[in-house]
Write an enzyme that holds these catalytic residues in place. Structure first.
Site, PDB file in Angstrom:
ATOM      1  N   SER A  68       0.862  -1.164   0.121  1.00 30.80           N
ATOM      2  CA  SER A  68      -0.060   0.119   0.114  1.00 30.80           C
ATOM      3  C   SER A  68       0.834   1.517   0.160  1.00 30.80           C
ATOM      4  O   SER A  68       1.536   1.701  -0.774  1.00 30.80           O
ATOM      5  CB  SER A  68      -0.859  -0.249   1.100  1.00 30.80           C
ATOM      6  N   ALA A 379     -10.593   8.618   8.075  1.00 27.84           N
ATOM      7  CA  ALA A 379     -10.292   9.999   7.765  1.00 27.84           C
ATOM      8  C   ALA A 379      -9.156   9.921   6.852  1.00 27.84           C
ATOM      9  O   ALA A 379      -8.902  10.626   5.691  1.00 27.84           O
ATOM     10  CB  ALA A 379      -9.680  10.656   9.068  1.00 27.84           C
ATOM     11  N   ASN A 380      -8.346   8.665   6.705  1.00 28.99           N
ATOM     12  CA  ASN A 380      -7.076   8.563   6.114  1.00 28.99           C
ATOM     13  C   ASN A 380      -7.571   8.275   4.269  1.00 28.99           C
ATOM     14  O   ASN A 380      -6.923   8.364   3.657  1.00 28.99           O
ATOM     15  CB  ASN A 380      -6.321   7.364   6.184  1.00 28.99           C
ATOM     16  N   SER A 505      -0.482   1.250  17.225  1.00 29.33           N
ATOM     17  CA  SER A 505      -0.709   1.055  15.791  1.00 29.33           C
ATOM     18  C   SER A 505      -0.767  -0.446  15.695  1.00 29.33           C
ATOM     19  O   SER A 505      -0.176  -1.385  16.113  1.00 29.33           O
ATOM     20  CB  SER A 505       0.440   1.530  15.096  1.00 29.33           C
TER      21      SER A 505
HETATM   22  C1  16G Z   1      -4.262  -0.280   7.674  1.00 27.90           C
HETATM   23  C2  16G Z   1      -5.813  -0.596   7.520  1.00 27.90           C
HETATM   24  C3  16G Z   1      -6.487   0.735   7.452  1.00 27.90           C
HETATM   25  C4  16G Z   1      -6.070   1.455   8.801  1.00 27.90           C
HETATM   26  C5  16G Z   1      -4.650   1.515   9.162  1.00 27.90           C
HETATM   27  C6  16G Z   1      -4.354   1.913  10.383  1.00 27.90           C
HETATM   28  C7  16G Z   1      -7.005  -1.879   5.878  1.00 27.90           C
HETATM   29  C8  16G Z   1      -7.224  -2.571   4.656  1.00 27.90           C
HETATM   30  N1  16G Z   1      -6.258  -1.003   6.100  1.00 27.90           N
HETATM   31  O1  16G Z   1      -3.680   0.291   6.496  1.00 27.90           O
HETATM   32  O2  16G Z   1      -7.848   0.660   7.376  1.00 27.90           O
HETATM   33  O3  16G Z   1      -6.614   2.941   9.016  1.00 27.90           O
HETATM   34  O4  16G Z   1      -4.024   0.387   8.868  1.00 27.90           O
HETATM   35  O5  16G Z   1      -2.895   1.932  10.618  1.00 27.90           O
HETATM   36  O6  16G Z   1      -7.794  -2.534   7.061  1.00 27.90           O
HETATM   37  P1  16G Z   1      -2.392   2.032  12.300  1.00 27.90           P
HETATM   38  O7  16G Z   1      -3.041   0.516  13.086  1.00 27.90           O
HETATM   39  O8  16G Z   1      -0.941   1.505  12.004  1.00 27.90           O
HETATM   40  O9  16G Z   1      -2.734   3.324  12.604  1.00 27.90           O
HETATM   41 MG    MG Z   2      -3.868   1.091   0.388  1.00 25.10          MG
END
Ligand code: 16G
Ligand code: MG
Length: 550
Positions: A68, A379-380, A505
């Protein structure tokens, strides 16, 4: 009862040994880490995907190789369930167990244990469709994955280099082929045709949208956007930027949706491209996130994030449902996470039901399924709209009693075609936004003024053990470490419009702190002070304490 092809698995597994010092975890985004360490994981995922398919009676499972928005050297892999959705949560544990078996023998034992415990009938066929993004580590990882397929005898279909949402589309299209729920032709052509045809119907009779600049993050979205452009023809003028998918080091580098959202500024190489008043958007590295923005007449940057997209789209859908005379039968709701700007939540709550859930698409997606039409956006910039099966049936059966009702009904039916209902899809979402803007005759300015964002700040804190942080109430409250939430609460009370929360995270080894307040300086100060509390609580070295953690 057929047995596991132990010999074939053994020979191929030996060619993909697990690095002994690494632990892999199937998290919110599947497995994701340095691409060069993932060989054994991909091999094992090949087998896991085959087993999942057998478990589901030979229905087709998707495998997407991508990291991603992460830097180019990272890579990852995730599984897609037959309806085009994220892998069922209980199988995340199996994925982690298989990936961490220390040796070939231990791996075969873990596979046998899974076959037993999940009661997998090995005589069933195994079918998988797989794809990758443009990362340089992709081809080698795909060949490890294919060895996994070979070991188990999976019927595998290679979807080549494509976006995450297209792979999800293919999975659903393959599994619904020939049924009355057919999702579309199971090819990329089917996908582009479905999106472009419904888009053209939805904007028929409206002024052609202004030129939209698309920052493709130098990723696979560039390829898909170019293809889509050909199908869209003159219905919308698109200018594609950051489309270099072959030079090393360019993917997501100072561009893309994540860059724009976190830096809250234009990708530097768009500065000379964009004219005042012009709209643009950024995709991320696998084209499932979308971030819009524009420059005002003074050249000032304004960001239109996932919350703004949700507000725009939800209000439009509610309006069309009313116009179609379906208000009493179809309930529209919105799903957000704690990261949603407080001003967006307020705006939406005044208009329709809003639910807050934990971060991660699977949580939003499942919550959105509880509404007749569920709009979810993080929001992202990751999000989509789900129309329940009952709602789709109402839409096809309803007999409108006026021409106005008939028009609105057709709009809703076309929206079910335009919107990728399997997962967030930057290109489908971009067309959706353009449809709504065309219908409302909005420029970026009017869209942005639906509500004013509260200033906010996101800070990362590196801690010894992020798993020591536990949350409840959709991540809005910390329950562990004990006592920390009370201290945060005490701080937040001192800031006007203050709100802050802390969560570990799911994709990086850090704890994230979010804060917002009425004034910019206060939002920043609150975020850094909460970060300071977290740092001290988590046993950070006082000598290394970042100085901005006041
Ligand atoms: C991943 C998730 C996304 C989430 C992000 C949070 C999927 C397909 N993607 O990219 O939805 O906003 O993780 O990341 O579920 P974090 O836990 O590092 O904040
Ligand atoms: Mg992506």
């Amino acid at each position: 009862m057929p047995e596991l092809p132990v010999r074939a698995i053994q020979v191929l597994a030996d060619a993909h040994p697990k690095p002994s010092h690494l632990y892999f975890q199937y998290g919110t985004a599947g497995f994701r880490t340095l691409g060069s360490t993932l060989d054994s994981v991909l091999f094992r995922v090949g087998i896991l995907a085959g087993l999942r398919s057998k478990r589901l009676d030979g229905r087709t499972i998707g495998v997407m190789v991508t990291a991603s928005h992460n830097p180019e050297q990272d890579n990852g892999v995730k599984l897609v369930d037959p309806r085009g959705e994220m892998l069922e949560a209980s199988w995340e544990v199996h994925a982690t167990a298989l990936a961490n078996a220390p040796s070939t023998d231990a791996f075969i034992e873990a596979v046998s244990a899974l076959v037993q415990s999940a009661r997998i009938d090995l005589s069933k066929p195994a079918r998988v469709v797989y794809a990758r993004d443009t990362r340089p580590s992709g081809p080698a990882l795909i060949s490890a994955l294919e060895d996994g397929f070979k070991a188990l005898g999976v019927e595998a279909r290679d979807a080549g280099v494509t976006t995450t949402p297209i792979l999800h589309y293919l999975v659903k299209a393959i599994n619904t082929k020939g049924t009355n729920e057919s999702y579309g032709d199971d090819s990329e052509d089917g996908y582009y045709t479905k999106l472009s045809a419904s888009f053209k119907k939805l904007i028929a009779g409206k002024a052609t949208p202004d030129t939209v600049v698309i920052d493709c993050a130098n990723g696979v979205g560039a390829i898909a956007a170019k293809n889509l452009q050909a199908y869209l023809g003159t219905s919308i003028p698109l200018v594609l930027e950051n489309t270099d998918t072959t030079s090393r080091g360019k993917l997501n580098d100072s561009c893309g949706a994540d860059y724009v959202k976190t830096m809250q500024r234009l990708p530097p190489n768009l500065v000379d491209v964009m004219k005042p008043g012009q709209r643009a958007c950024s995709l991320d590295g696998d084209a499932d996130r979308l971030m819009y923005y524009y420059l005002d007449e003074r050249g000032q940057f304004h960001m239109l994030d996932g919350d703004k997209i949700a507000a725009l789209v939800a209000a439009f859908i509610v309006e069309q449902v009313k116009l179609a005379g379906l208000e009493s039968e179809i309930k529209v709701g919105v799903v957000q996470t704690a990261y949603a700007n407080g001003a967006s939540t307020k705006y939406l709550e005044e208009r329709l039901p809003v639910k807050c859930v934990s971060t991660g698409v699977k949580h939003l997606h499942h919550a959105a399924e509880h509404y007749s039409i569920g709009v979810y956006f993080e929001a992202n910039g990751h999000g989509t709209v789900l129309f329940s099966p009952a709602t789709q049936e109402i839409l096809t059966k309803h007999e409108p009693s006026t021409p106005a009702q008939s028009t609105a009904l057709n709009h809703l039916i076309n929206l079910t075609q335009l919107i990728n209902q399997t997962v967030g899809d930057a290109l489908s979402d971009m067309l959706l936004v353009e449809v709504v803007l065309a219908h409302k005759s909005y420029s970026g300015v009017e869209w942005n003024s639906l509500y004013a964002d509260l200033p906010n700040r996101l800070v990362k804190v590196v801690v010894g053990d992020r798993n020591a942080f536990k949350t409840e109430d959709a991540e809005r409250r910390l329950v562990n470490p004990p006592g920390l939430q009370e201290k945060i609460h005490e701080l937040v009370r001192r800031y006007e419009g203050g709100r802050s929360f802390v969560r570990p995270s799911g994709t990086e080894d850090v704890v994230r702190v979010y804060a917002e307040a009425v004034l910019r300086a206060q939002a920043d100060e609150l975020a850094f002070r909460v970060a300071g509390l977290v740092y001290d609580e988590a046993g950070g070295d006082p000598a290394k304490r970042p100085k901005e953690f006041i």
